[in-house]
Scaffold this active site. Structure first.
Site, mmCIF file in Angstrom:
data_model
loop_
_atom_site.group_PDB
_atom_site.id
_atom_site.type_symbol
_atom_site.label_atom_id
_atom_site.label_comp_id
_atom_site.label_asym_id
_atom_site.label_seq_id
_atom_site.Cartn_x
_atom_site.Cartn_y
_atom_site.Cartn_z
ATOM 1 N N SER A 102 38.808 47.396 84.021
ATOM 2 C CA SER A 102 38.967 47.594 85.786
ATOM 3 C C SER A 102 38.744 46.399 86.220
ATOM 4 O O SER A 102 39.583 46.229 87.548
ATOM 5 C CB SER A 102 37.478 48.342 86.087
ATOM 6 O OG SER A 102 37.373 49.743 85.367
ATOM 7 N N HIS A 123 34.008 45.886 89.744
ATOM 8 C CA HIS A 123 35.148 46.182 90.502
ATOM 9 C C HIS A 123 35.342 45.100 91.619
ATOM 10 O O HIS A 123 36.663 44.702 91.961
ATOM 11 C CB HIS A 123 35.284 47.624 90.914
ATOM 12 C CG HIS A 123 35.398 48.644 89.718
ATOM 13 N ND1 HIS A 123 34.982 49.794 89.988
ATOM 14 C CD2 HIS A 123 35.293 48.615 88.371
ATOM 15 C CE1 HIS A 123 35.212 50.641 89.149
ATOM 16 N NE2 HIS A 123 35.336 49.893 87.991
#
Length: 269
Positions: free
Chosen positions: A133, A185
């Site tokens: 991610s 993230h």
């Protein structure tokens, strides 16, 4: 009607290879019943010297939903390989993918350090991060700056304007997947903006290969030192002077010993 898959794979060779690697690792993890704690990285494992986890955590996924989300987003972002006229392209993609893997992982650990040491939030000491991610969010951010008119396709039917995709996806994943790493993230987004804005620049094939070489060395020696994998051909032992490390390659009698170099007033950070 879109292009046949074969032609799309040929247009995105680097992306296709990374998707293949991540998918193969996922199948291996499922077959061997490997848990996230064995491949992921946490603040606790990093201070124990498990630096190899910085790499294994990036390419490992535990749930199929996590894998499909990241790989579908990555496939859409593979358009970067075709944007040579914007100064991007395959070489740029591979060079800065390497940067994103390393720097976003280090940034996550840095955030954990501040939260633990400064704010005394011990919860983050054992939080284990896995998944690609960080890199996906990094490329979302870079593409949103370099080509804001692009679209991000997820799961084949969700299409988001790339200019808002990093933060939309950040909120989206936090809602539908409560276990998603918000800080992971976010670190990808931060490093992505640093690359797109020119704060991190100057990567060439030479520096990329040099960086890859150091990553491999640190990976192997930290894996050996942590005891997670036994490299039978390599043994680290002390000879002559117990205070000096040596490296001996099994199968011959050659032993290499480092010499003592006084550092004086130099500080090693």
């Amino acid at each position: 009607m879109g292009k046949p898959l074969f032609y799309e794979v040929m247009e995105k060779p680097a992306t296709s290879c990374i998707i293949g690697i991540c998918t193969t690792i996922w199948f291996y993890i499922q077959k061997k019943n490997i848990g996230y704690q064995h491949v992921g990285i946490s603040y606790e494992t990093s201070i124990e010297g498990h630096y190899w986890r910085l790499i294994t955590s990036a390419f490992s996924h535990i749930s199929v939903i996590h894998l499909v989300f990241n790989m579908s987003a990555l496939w859409s972002l593979g358009i970067v390989e075709q944007l040579d006229y914007l100064g991007l392209g395959i070489a740029y993609y591979l060079q800065y993918t390497l940067v994103l893997v390393v720097l976003s992982g280090l940034l996550v650990l840095g955030m954990y350090h501040i939260l633990i040491q400064r704010f005394k939030i011990e919860y983050f000491r054992r939080v284990t991060a896995v998944g690609y991610s960080c890199v996906v969010f990094g490329w979302m951010t870079i593409l949103s700056v370099k080509q804001p008119s692009s679209k991000l396709d997820l799961f084949g039917f969700i299409s988001l304007p790339i200019s808002f995709a990093p933060f939309e996806s950040l909120i989206f994943t936090s809602i539908i997947v409560p276990q998603a790493s918000f800080l992971g993230h976010l670190s990808g987004i931060i490093v992505g903006y640093a690359i797109a804005g020119g704060l991190i620049h100057g990567m060439t094939n030479y520096w990329a290969v040099s960086m890859l070489g150091w990553i491999v060395l640190v990976f192997v020696f930290s894996l050996k030192r942590s005891g997670a994998y036994d490299f039978n051909f390599l043994e680290i032992e002390s000879v002559t002077d117990p205070s000096l490390p040596s490296v001996r390659f099994m199968g011959n009698s050659r032993t290499l010993q480092m010499s003592s170099v006084p550092l004086g007033g130099i500080e090693i950070a």
